[in-house]
Design an enzyme around this catalytic site. Structure first.
Site: not given
Ligand code: GLV
Length: 321
Positions: A240, A269, A287
């Site tokens: 993360r 993000e 991601h």
């Protein structure tokens, strides 16, 4: 009889909407709008269930506006977008999507490690810019992967998958740190040796982060931790954003304090720290570690199955509270 109302907060496979529509009155989001907290609260005000992703924050304010809500099914294994304590106290079930993404995500972690150590995107950009004029003995020389030391911080299912790939596929020495030490059996299967976080950082040639994000892991890798790493080392984050202090990392990369980094996740993000965009020795991906068609479908299906099982039979398949 009218069907119970649910929200599918982001766009998703049409088959999943069809499945959910057999049981529920579905408010879908085919335009894939990212709802503000106020919009989300308003949309949940008459819903009993929600299909969410990491982009929807379910906290006390949203829950206060959603008196009928019984379950939020997250299409992700990580659930740091949920305030689980607040959900539990509001009597709202939380579910995630473990297992179905383990091997796919471990594949990606390993791919990112290799792309980073072997400077794949940096050299591709050089080629695309038309700068490749001749072979050179040291052109984009990187770090060895096979036979090197792989350090894993966070040794859950995905960490173990990466460890196995490293130990059994690439002949790597695997060292790890985790909140709790694994059983001797799992250590043997993963080919991994337990060490302190500091020892892992000091010893590893490649450090892969796979721990969950929490207040405890916020900026677990900052300037002090980067300073412990070998100057030839690489750092990979598929866990993360927020676990790494991105500003400190950009500085360490620019100063060649470490050799390179591979990042699939970012603090804040989809915004990316501007300093990371200007350093060459970093591989950046949006991601996508679990993003194969098959795995993303399995994740969506498990989230949908959780909604159906819980709202029709009172039994969540993969609960986190
Ligand atoms: C993706 O980041 C997930 O948690 O599944």
């Amino acid at each position: 009889m009218s069907k119970p109302k649910i929200l599918v907060a982001r766009d998703v496979f049409p088959e999943i909407i069809e499945q959910l529509s057999q049981h529920f009155d579905v408010e879908a989001n085919p335009d894939d709008v990212i709802f503000s907290p106020t919009e989300l609260a308003q949309k949940l005000s008459d819903k009993v269930g929600a299909f969410t992703t990491g982009s929807e924050r379910i906290d006390a304010a949203v829950l206060a506006a959603a008196p009928h809500l019984k379950i939020c099914a997250n299409m992700a294994v990580g659930y740091n977008n949920f305030d689980v304590a607040a959900m539990t106290s509001h009597g709202v079930k939380a579910t995630n999507t473990p297992d179905v993404l383990t091997e796919t995500t471990a594949d990606f972690g390993f791919a990112l490690l290799m792309a980073t150590a072997r400077r794949m995107t940096e050299s591709e950009h050089f080629l695309r810019r038309g700068e490749w004029k001749k072979w050179r003995f040291d052109l984009f020389s990187g770090a060895e992967v096979h036979g090197s030391t792989l350090g894993i911080l966070g040794m859950g299912r995905i960490g173990q998958g990466i460890a196995k790939r490293g130990a059994h596929g690439f002949g790597m020495k695997v060292i790890y740190n985790n909140r709790s030490r694994l059983s001797a059996d799992i250590e043997a299967q993963s080919g991994a040796t337990f060490l302190s976080k500091e020892e892992v950082l000091k010893t590893a040639d490649h450090v892969v982060l796979v721990m969950p994000y929490s207040a405890e892991s916020h900026h677990a890798i900052g300037a002090a931790e980067l300073a412990l790493m070998k100057p030839t080392a690489t750092l990979i984050n598929i866990a993360r954003g927020g676990i790494v202090d991105d500003a400190a990392l950009a500085k360490a990369l620019r100063d060649k304090r470490i050799a390179a980094a591979g990042l699939d996740v970012f603090e804040g993000e989809p915004a990316v720290h501007p300093d990371l965009l200007t350093v060459p020795n970093v591989v950046l991906t949006p991601h996508i570690a679990s993003a194969t068609v098959k795995t993303r479908f399995a994740m969506a299906k498990l989230a949908a199955d959780n909604l159906v099982a819980f709202l029709t039979q009172g039994r969540a398949l993969t609960p986190v509270n």
